[in-house]
Design a protein around this motif. Structure first.
Motif, PDB file in Angstrom:
ATOM      1  N   PRO A   1       0.829  -1.205   0.000  1.00  0.00           N
ATOM      2  CA  PRO A   1       0.000   0.000   0.000  1.00  0.00           C
ATOM      3  C   PRO A   1       0.866   1.260   0.000  1.00  0.00           C
ATOM      4  O   PRO A   1       1.922   1.298   0.620  1.00  0.00           O
TER       5      PRO A   1
ATOM      6  N   ASP B   1      -3.159   5.227  -0.289  1.00  0.00           N
ATOM      7  CA  ASP B   1      -3.969   4.212   0.367  1.00  0.00           C
ATOM      8  C   ASP B   1      -4.180   4.440   1.861  1.00  0.00           C
ATOM      9  O   ASP B   1      -5.254   4.145   2.387  1.00  0.00           O
TER      10      ASP B   1
ATOM     11  N   TRP C   1      -7.646  -0.790   0.228  1.00  0.00           N
ATOM     12  CA  TRP C   1      -6.792  -0.502   1.373  1.00  0.00           C
ATOM     13  C   TRP C   1      -7.345   0.612   2.264  1.00  0.00           C
ATOM     14  O   TRP C   1      -7.335   0.481   3.503  1.00  0.00           O
TER      15      TRP C   1
END
Length: 270
Positions: free
Chosen positions: A117, A122, A242
């Protein structure tokens, strides 16, 4: 106002696939049914029965208490082991959803849940979503409890062991992963493949999320339906999972750990 309308309007599906033949549709419906029965579907039915049971009990709903994280044994190390088993079960549910999506060509990167991520892309949106959902959610809970539409929710009644705080953080992470993978990415993707519209699949996802929180009372169910609408639409618009997992994890961690730290020091916590 126009930007809000644009955001609320569902984005077109990421790709157009050929319609399923009747045999493939039956197979996909069978898969979805089994997954929901194994995971959150039966939890939703149990939540409905719990709400009926508590509503039929004498007194107001707020006079009754429900613990989100309770001891599972009277012996400390056995309790710890059972807590870890429960956490592992939720992680396995998330893994099941990821595996089935991957088998159908929707790997983690395709659903916005890639291996690495990005903080700005994210993680920071997840912090913003946590604030957007968490603060109004707390206000809704207090209001629903005040009018007797919600049970008194105790985030944790775990005994004071060395493993209590780490376990609560892991519970929060497991809850976030299982719910966002299955209830958002898996269910909406599968319903989309079955020909459901974006709004219909969003409604199904949000109602499922609300149903298995009905054990907290009507307020808990409705609050989670709202959360489901916002989270589901965010994923439909951005394709990023995410941020939802991060936001959910932060909300639960603050609730679980914050309650444990504060409940003996402030008067308004149960």
């Amino acid at each position: 106002m126009t930007r809000l309308d644009d955001w609320l309007r569902p984005a077109p599906p990421p790709q157009t696939e050929p319609p399923l033949d009747p045999r493939a549709r039956r197979a996909l419906w069978t898969e979805v049914t089994i997954v929901l029965l194994v995971t959150f579907g039966l939890s939703g039915l149990s939540g409905v029965l719990s709400l009926i049971e508590t509503a039929m009990a004498p007194g107001r709903l707020s006079d009754q208490t429900v613990a989100l994280n309770a001891p599972r044994a009277t012996i400390g190390w056995i309790d710890f082991g059972r807590q870890l088993i429960g956490i592992a079960r939720l992680c396995a549910w998330a893994a099941l959803g990821l595996y089935l999506l991957w088998r159908s060509g929707l790997g983690p990167d395709r659903i916005g849940f890639g291996r690495h991520p990005r903080p700005r892309r994210d993680l920071l949106p997840g912090v913003g979503l946590a604030a957007l959902i968490g603060l109004p959610g707390l206000a809704l809970y207090l209001a629903a409890t005040a009018v007797g539409a919600n049970l008194t929710v105790v985030p944790s009644t775990l005994d004071d062991h060395w493993w209590r705080l780490p376990t609560l953080v892991l519970w929060a992470l497991a809850n976030a992963a299982a719910e966002e993978v299955l209830v958002v990415a898996y269910l909406i993707s599968r319903l989309r493949r079955l020909g459901w519209s974006e709004n219909a699949s969003l409604a199904a996802s949000a109602l499922l999320r609300g149903s298995y929180h009905l054990y907290q009372g009507l307020g808990g169910g409705l609050g989670n339906v709202v959360m489901g609408v916002l989270f589901g639409r965010y994923w439909q618009r951005t394709g990023k999972l995410w941020p939802l997992v991060v936001a959910h994890w932060l909300i639960d961690t603050v609730a679980f750990v914050g309650y444990t730290a504060l409940h003996d020091h402030v008067s308004w916590l149960p």
